[in-house]
Design a protein around this motif. Structure first.
Motif, PDB file in Angstrom:
ATOM      1  N   GLU A  78     153.474   7.059 -92.375  1.00  0.00           N
ATOM      2  CA  GLU A  78     152.892   5.770 -91.988  1.00  0.00           C
ATOM      3  C   GLU A  78     152.221   5.875 -90.621  1.00  0.00           C
ATOM      4  OE1 GLU A  78     155.232   1.843 -91.276  1.00  0.00           O
ATOM      5  OE2 GLU A  78     154.902   2.029 -93.444  1.00  0.00           O
ATOM      6  N   SER A  79     152.862   6.564 -89.690  1.00  0.00           N
ATOM      7  CA  SER A  79     152.281   6.745 -88.359  1.00  0.00           C
ATOM      8  C   SER A  79     150.990   7.550 -88.432  1.00  0.00           C
ATOM      9  CB  SER A  79     153.280   7.452 -87.437  1.00  0.00           C
ATOM     10  OG  SER A  79     154.436   6.652 -87.246  1.00  0.00           O
ATOM     11  N   LEU A  80     150.962   8.521 -89.328  1.00  0.00           N
ATOM     12  CA  LEU A  80     149.764   9.335 -89.503  1.00  0.00           C
ATOM     13  C   LEU A  80     148.588   8.479 -89.958  1.00  0.00           C
ATOM     14  CD1 LEU A  80     148.617  12.297 -89.623  1.00  0.00           C
ATOM     15  CD2 LEU A  80     149.160  12.230 -92.056  1.00  0.00           C
ATOM     16  N   LEU A  81     148.827   7.587 -90.915  1.00  0.00           N
ATOM     17  CA  LEU A  81     147.762   6.709 -91.397  1.00  0.00           C
ATOM     18  C   LEU A  81     147.325   5.730 -90.319  1.00  0.00           C
ATOM     19  CD1 LEU A  81     148.827   5.833 -95.063  1.00  0.00           C
ATOM     20  CD2 LEU A  81     147.132   7.480 -94.305  1.00  0.00           C
ATOM     21  N   ASN A  82     148.292   5.156 -89.605  1.00  0.00           N
ATOM     22  CA  ASN A  82     147.957   4.172 -88.571  1.00  0.00           C
ATOM     23  C   ASN A  82     147.196   4.784 -87.401  1.00  0.00           C
ATOM     24  OD1 ASN A  82     148.951   1.664 -89.581  1.00  0.00           O
ATOM     25  ND2 ASN A  82     151.039   2.369 -89.233  1.00  0.00           N
ATOM     26  N   ALA A  83     147.259   6.093 -87.269  1.00  0.00           N
ATOM     27  CA  ALA A  83     146.532   6.768 -86.203  1.00  0.00           C
ATOM     28  C   ALA A  83     145.076   7.020 -86.573  1.00  0.00           C
ATOM     29  CB  ALA A  83     147.211   8.099 -85.865  1.00  0.00           C
TER      30      ALA A  83
END
Length: 238
Positions: A78-83
């Motif tokens: 999820e953090s990867l996508l939000n970045a």
């Protein structure tokens, strides 16, 4: 013995439940990710297409298709996508049938700066890079850079919320000193807006002026419209 029989049964049932729960948990963890599904909250204009999100989901460690669920770190994915530069918010989760799913909200541009540097300004007032997949039809911004573009956000935010303004405002130019001019579709006159103060009042005055001048068929008789005074519209005829 008879008295202790209910306790023995209860203990056996407890052990059985714990065993079954542990077995089910182990089996669930050993299941493989057999599919990836992406849902966009607004799929009309894809600044980041589904295949790009899929690639981000399945190519990072712990989210490769075919790996066990126990290897998957949802928070990391999820953090990867939000970045990602084009994603405003992403929520990643697993379905009961082992499907990796993501609900994605894209960033939405409301203005595009052109000139020495080109970029979008999004609906949160943040600088957003251009997309390789889609070009947004938004007002063009000239004379702005990444340091001073925040000055135009109150104007763009109001334009985005107003159907009349979205239809008629095609661009905004920054003058020396931070004052601004607004460009209107199909009109020869310049609209001097001034600074970003009293934005709502100025635009309301402009809308009233435009509709009255259009009704009277006088739009083409003006060469300059001044909105900087806020409480009035000062027009200069050709």
């Amino acid at each position: 013995m008879k008295r202790s029989l209910p306790y023995i049964k209860a203990g056996f049932l407890l052990v059985l439940v714990v065993f079954l729960f542990g077995f089910a948990e182990k089996r669930h963890s050993a299941r493989k990710i057999n599919d990836v599904k992406v849902h966009f909250t607004d799929s009309e204009n894809l600044y980041v297409p589904e295949e790009v999100v899929n690639k981000l989901l399945i190519q990072n460690d712990g989210a490769t298709s075919g790996e066990g669920l126990e290897a998957l770190d949802l928070n990391r994915v999820e953090s990867l996508l939000n970045a990602h530069d084009m994603i405003e918010n992403a929520e990643v989760y697993l379905t009961l049938d082992g499907q990796l799913a993501a609900t994605v909200s894209q960033r939405k541009p409301i203005g595009r700066a052109i000139g020495n540097s080109s970029f979008y300004l999004d609906r949160q007032g943040k600088v957003m890079p251009l997309s390789a997949y889609y070009s947004a039809r938004v007002p063009l911004l000239t004379g702005f850079n990444e340091k001073n573009v925040s000055e135009v956000y109150p104007l763009l935010n109001q334009v985005e919320k107003d159907d009349f303004l979205k239809k008629h405002i095609t661009g905004i130019h920054r003058l020396p000193g931070g004052k601004m001019e607004v460009h209107v579709r199909g009109c020869d006159f310049d609209v001097y807006f001034g600074d970003s103060s009293r934005t709502v009042l100025k635009f309301n005055n402009f809308k009233a002026f435009y509709k009255k001048a259009q009704k009277d068929k006088k739009l083409n008789t003006y060469k300059k419209v001044n909105l900087q005074f806020g409480d009035q519209v000062v027009c200069t005829k050709k």
